[in-house]
Design an enzyme around this catalytic site. Structure first.
Site, short mmCIF file in Angstrom:
data_model
loop_
_atom_site.label_atom_id
_atom_site.label_comp_id
_atom_site.label_asym_id
_atom_site.label_seq_id
_atom_site.Cartn_x
_atom_site.Cartn_y
_atom_site.Cartn_z
N GLY A 8 -1.97 -2.07 13.46
CA GLY A 8 -1.73 -1.25 11.77
C GLY A 8 -2.29 -2.21 11.01
N THR A 62 -3.93 -6.58 6.50
CA THR A 62 -4.17 -5.42 7.86
C THR A 62 -3.20 -5.99 9.54
OG1 THR A 62 -6.20 -5.89 8.28
CG2 THR A 62 -6.16 -3.95 7.78
N ASP A 65 13.37 -6.04 -0.17
CA ASP A 65 12.78 -4.37 -0.14
C ASP A 65 13.10 -4.02 1.74
OD1 ASP A 65 11.00 -3.16 -0.05
OD2 ASP A 65 9.37 -4.50 0.82
#
Length: 417
Positions: free
Chosen positions: A73, A79, A200
Site C-alpha cells: 500500500g 509506502t 488519528d
C-alpha cells in the site's frame, strides 16, 4: 556475527554501496507495464515529489535481512511493503515483516522519527500489559539515506476495507462490540500507561490480525507468478499495490490500533491547542481552539462508531459535495447535543469564528433550531440493545471533554458486557 547471518552472507550479492540489488530476478519476467504519463498510487498525492519517496524495488534487500517481495500500500507520507526476514525465514510465524518506508522531506521525516520514538515508548511503558497486543508498534527501524524505514509485524487489511469488502458495508452489532472493546483496551493502555493521545483514530488506522502467515506465502507466490503492474521510470519503478489476502478463513482474533506519526504525549506540560484529528471525527474543543487532551480520543472513537454501524458519519461537517466545513460540523453537533455550553466557548481562541457575542452560531447551515435525538440516528439496532448503545455512546459524545468517560470506565458499560 551470528552463524545464520554468516551462512546467508554469500547469498546477498550486492555490496553495501549499491542501493538496489534484486535477488529475485524472476519477478521481472512478463511484467505488465503502465503508461509513464499516468499517475500511479503515491504519485497521485497533491504534494507528490519523487525526491521525497525512496525508490523501493521488488527483490531489494535491506540491512542484509529484509527482502522486499510485494507492495502492500501507500499513503501521503510513506509506502508499505511486504518483506521476508531472511534471518528468521525458518520460523513460520516470523518469516515476514511489513516495511513502512517514510518520506524524506523535513516535516515527514520528523513525523517518522516521532512515530518511532513513541512506538519505543509504548513498548517499554509496560511490556507485559495485556492490552499492548491491541497497539501496533515498530519492532525494528533503519535508515535509507534520508528516509526512515519502520519494521512491523504484518497484519491483514484495515477496518474500512474489511467493512466494505468482507461485510458488505454493514458491521454486525455483535462483531462491533468486540471491535470496540479491543479499541478501548488500546486507548486505556495508551492514556493511562503511556500518556499518549493518538489523535488519528479512523478505520484506515485499525488493522486486523492475520489468521495465518500462510496467507503471506500465498501473496508472495502470486507476486512471483503474476508480477504486479508497474511504471518503469529512469530512476525508479512505481508499483501497483497487492493487498488482497482473500476471504477470511476465520474471524480475526484481534485488531491493532496503528499509525502514531501524529500522536502526542499528554504529559508534556504545555497545553495542546494545535489543529488535530480526522475532519469527520474532530472533537469540538479542537475545532474551537481550546486546550485538548485524552478526551479528544474518546470523542473521536465515539463518533466513528456511526461509520461502522450505520455506514455514515454522525457529524462529518461535509456538504452534498463532500466538502468539509468546521462551522457546518459544529451546527451538526448542535442539532444533536443542543447549544455549546458557554464555559466551553469562553477562552476558546477560535470561538469567534463560529459564534457571535451571545454564543449563537453565526450560521446554522440549514440545521435551524431543530433537535435530532441521538437514538433517531441509529437505524440498525432496536429495543434494549439500541437503548444500551445510545447510553454507551452518549457517555463519549459530549460537549465538555471533562464529562466524557475514560476508556477504562467505558469498558465496564453494560452494552459491551
Amino acid at each position: 556475527m551470528r552463524p545464520t547471518l554468516r551462512l546467508l552472507k554469500p547469498l546477498l550479492k550486492a555490496p553495501a554501496t549499491l542501493p538496489h540489488h534484486p535477488v529475485s530476478a524472476h519477478v521481472y519476467r512478463s511484467v505488465p507495464l503502465l503508461a509513464s504519463d499516468v499517475p500511479v498510487e503515491e504519485e497521485g498525492a497533491p504534494d507528490y515529489s519523487p525526491r521525497h519517496f525512496y525508490p523501493v524495488r521488488l527483490g531489494e534487500v535491506f540491512q542484509d535481512t529484509y527482502e522486499v517481495v510485494a507492495k502492500l500500500g501507500y499513503g501521503g507520507n510513506s509506502t508499505v511493503w511486504l518483506a521476508r526476514d531472511l534471518l528468521r525465514y525458518r520460523f513460520p510465524e516470523d518469516r515476514y515483516v511489513t516495511l513502512k518506508v517514510c518520506r524524506s522531506d523535513p516535516p515527514h521525516r520528523a513525523a517518522a522519527q516521532r512515530e518511532l520514538a513513541l512506538s519505543q515508548h509504548i513498548r517499554a511503558a509496560n511490556p507485559w500489559h495485556p492490552a499492548l497486543k491491541y497497539v501496533r508498534t515498530a519492532k525494528d527501524a533503519f535508515e535509507l539515506a534520508a528516509h526512515t524505514a519502520l519494521v512491523y509485524e504484518p497484519m491483514r487489511e484495515p477496518l474500512w476495507l474489511f467493512q466494505r469488502y468482507r461485510l458488505g458495508g454493514a458491521y454486525p452489532p455483535a462483531l462491533l462490540k468486540s471491535t470496540v472493546r479491543m479499541l478501548l483496551y488500546a486507548l486505556d493502555y495508551l492514556h493511562t500507561q503511556c500518556r499518549i493521545i493518538h489523535t488519528d483514530i479512523k478505520p484506515e488506522n485499525i488493522l486486523l490480525a492475520l489468521e495465518s502467515t500462510a496467507l503471506l506465502d500465498t501473496l508472495a507466490a502470486a507476486e512471483r507468478a503474476q508480477p504486479s503492474p508497474r511504471k518503469i521510470l529512469a530512476d525508479r519503478s512505481i508499483y501497483r499495490s497487492r493487498n488482497d489476502l482473500g476471504p477470511l478463513r476465520s474471524l480475526p482474533r484481534f485488531l491493532r490500533l496503528t499509525d502514531f506519526d501524529v500522536a502526542v504525549r499528554g504529559d508534556g506540560g504545555e497545553p495542546l491547542t494545535h489543529w488535530a484529528q480526522p475532519d469527520d471525527f474532530r472533537a469540538p474543543e479542537v475545532t474551537l481552539g481550546r486546550a485538548w487532551s485524552y478526551p479528544a480520543d474518546i470523542w473521536n472513537l465515539g463518533v466513528m462508531l456511526w461509520n461502522l454501524l450505520e455506514g455514515d458519519s454522525l457529524c462529518s461537517g461535509r456538504d452534498a459535495y463532500d466538502a468539509y466545513d468546521a462551522g457546518r460540523q459544529l451546527a451538526q453537533i448542535t442539532s444533536i447535543l443542543g447549544p455549546a455550553p458557554s464555559d466551553l466557548l469562553s477562552g476558546a481562541v477560535d470561538a469567534h469564528l463560529f459564534y457571535d457575542e451571545d454564543g449563537r452560531l453565526r450560521a446554522d447551515y440549514g440545521y435551524g433550531l431543530g433537535r435530532v435525538r441521538l437514538e433517531d440516528t441509529i437505524t440498525t439496532l432496536d429495543g434494549p440493545e439500541k437503548a444500551l448503545f445510545v447510553d454507551f455512546v452518549g457517555r463519549m459524545v459530549r460537549w465538555r471533554p471533562e464529562e466524557r468517560e475514560g476508556a477504562g470506565e467505558l469498558l465496564g458499560h453494560a452494552w459491551l458486557n
